[in-house]
Design an enzyme around this catalytic site. Sequence first.
Site, PDB file in Angstrom:
ATOM      1  N   HIS A 136       0.854  -1.188   0.000  1.00  0.00           N
ATOM      2  CA  HIS A 136       0.000   0.000   0.000  1.00  0.00           C
ATOM      3  C   HIS A 136       0.892   1.239   0.000  1.00  0.00           C
ATOM      4  CE1 HIS A 136      -2.713   3.109   1.569  1.00  0.00           C
ATOM      5  NE2 HIS A 136      -3.710   2.336   1.192  1.00  0.00           N
ATOM      6  N   CYS A 191      -3.806   2.439  -4.627  1.00  0.00           N
ATOM      7  CA  CYS A 191      -4.709   3.266  -3.819  1.00  0.00           C
ATOM      8  C   CYS A 191      -4.762   4.661  -4.426  1.00  0.00           C
ATOM      9  CB  CYS A 191      -4.231   3.321  -2.365  1.00  0.00           C
ATOM     10  SG  CYS A 191      -5.265   4.402  -1.359  1.00  0.00           S
ATOM     11  N   HIS A 234      -7.754   0.236  -4.211  1.00  0.00           N
ATOM     12  CA  HIS A 234      -8.572   1.099  -3.348  1.00  0.00           C
ATOM     13  C   HIS A 234      -9.019   2.273  -4.198  1.00  0.00           C
ATOM     14  CE1 HIS A 234      -6.306  -0.091   0.629  1.00  0.00           C
ATOM     15  NE2 HIS A 234      -7.000  -1.090   0.114  1.00  0.00           N
ATOM     16  N   ASP A 287     -12.659   3.006  -0.999  1.00  0.00           N
ATOM     17  CA  ASP A 287     -11.815   3.281   0.162  1.00  0.00           C
ATOM     18  C   ASP A 287     -12.403   4.475   0.898  1.00  0.00           C
ATOM     19  OD1 ASP A 287      -9.679   2.909   1.846  1.00  0.00           O
ATOM     20  OD2 ASP A 287      -8.325   4.163   0.668  1.00  0.00           O
ATOM     21  N   HIS A 288     -12.581   4.323   2.169  1.00  0.00           N
ATOM     22  CA  HIS A 288     -13.181   5.377   3.015  1.00  0.00           C
ATOM     23  C   HIS A 288     -14.537   5.798   2.436  1.00  0.00           C
ATOM     24  CE1 HIS A 288      -8.838   6.617   4.331  1.00  0.00           C
ATOM     25  NE2 HIS A 288      -9.067   5.332   4.403  1.00  0.00           N
ATOM     26  N   TYR A 338     -14.709   4.806   7.864  1.00  0.00           N
ATOM     27  CA  TYR A 338     -15.242   3.491   7.511  1.00  0.00           C
ATOM     28  C   TYR A 338     -16.692   3.272   7.930  1.00  0.00           C
ATOM     29  CZ  TYR A 338     -10.794   2.084   5.657  1.00  0.00           C
ATOM     30  OH  TYR A 338      -9.672   1.990   4.874  1.00  0.00           O
TER      31      TYR A 338
END
Length: 414
Positions: A241, A279, A306, A359-360, A378
């Site tokens: 990541h 990501c 992501h 993601d998020h 999250y």
Amino acid sequence: MSSHYRPLLEESFRWYGPGDPVPLEHIRQTGARAVFTSLHQIPYGETWPREAIRARLAKLQAAGLRWTAVESVPVHEDIKTGSGDVAAKLDDYAQTLRNLAAEGVRTVVYNFMPVLDWVRTDLRHKLPDGSECLLFDPVKFAAFEIHALKRPGAEDDYTAGQLDAAQAFWNELCPEERAKFIAGLTDVFPGCKLGLSLNDLRAMLARYADLGEAGLRANLKRFLGHIVPVAEEVGVRLAIHPDDPPFPILGLPRILSTAADVKKLFAAVDSPANGLCFCTGSFSARPDNDLPAMARRFGPRIHAVHLRSTQRLPGGVFYEADHLAGSVDMPAVVRVLLDEQDRRVAEGRADWQLPFRPDHGHTMMDDLAKPQPDNPGYSGIGRMRGLAELRGLMLGLRAAETLAHALAPEFARA
Ligand code: DNO
């Protein structure tokens, strides 16, 4: 319905385990088919027993979900710093990979960020529509490291204007606000509460004092040199990541922030098992990262994705935008990833499908009224919005292929 089209990316959701306020039953209702999850109950550095992996698999299977990627098997600080019990920690990590593979779990996300995982200065930044997001402001971060942490030399990393603004920000905070602000940066949650004190953080930083960028890169290379052969042997794909944020903080080296860094990573140990978790949120906080170009260039070695966007603002500030807004050209990125999948199918690659998770997500609607959970970013509804938008984007891109195909003769005649 979508069966008329070529396959989409694999829709997944992150799940933090049995303590996650968003249960698997809800994840199923988002339309996700798979999860990224980890055994957060196991302390960093310890080998994951096969029984524990099997128990997690059984839970997911009962909920109708697939364990598509482990996020993460954390890398112990001994390995990152190259001090302490490195050889034993490397063996433990390799054994965890063997155990995961033996249970059929073959994509493993990890990171090599020193000391802290992701960092933000605001965990509840209010947007004009009333929803909340995560934000990073270098001025506030300066206030943290200069006035709270008192890191020697921190002043040198900022301009005079930033130092003044940091002082003013710090002066405005009452003691309770200061404590809350500090906790937001030190009490991080990369899956379990780390609950670091400022002194813990100072001690952790001290371990990096003489390492530098070259030293950290050498430690990553040593790690990969040890575990990539094991990953190859048992069929595991490793997905590192990127740094979040993608620039040095706390005077620490960062080695996975740009395309040049990814190139060095792949060159260090040249194997398909040595791959990337692409990501978009992390990479996009830098204007010099061209995301569609990076996705194209590194496509064959992207093992997990992501999807998230950031909005960059003047002064190095960025906040987490809606998934299809902000600085990321998400249609262009997703187009490249779909092409990469198609390329893999044509090539006959068994791992052709790319798992992605939204993601998020913004804290919004009913989630705003709930007690703030340990895992900022999250909440369920905001991520479901992200997933729904991304699913629509993928279907739209696929439908456009069909349309272009149908219209092709027209174009040919014109
Ligand atoms: C933040 C996450 C990261 C990520 C790890 C992977 O929300 O994307 O915490 O899981 O860095 O090792």
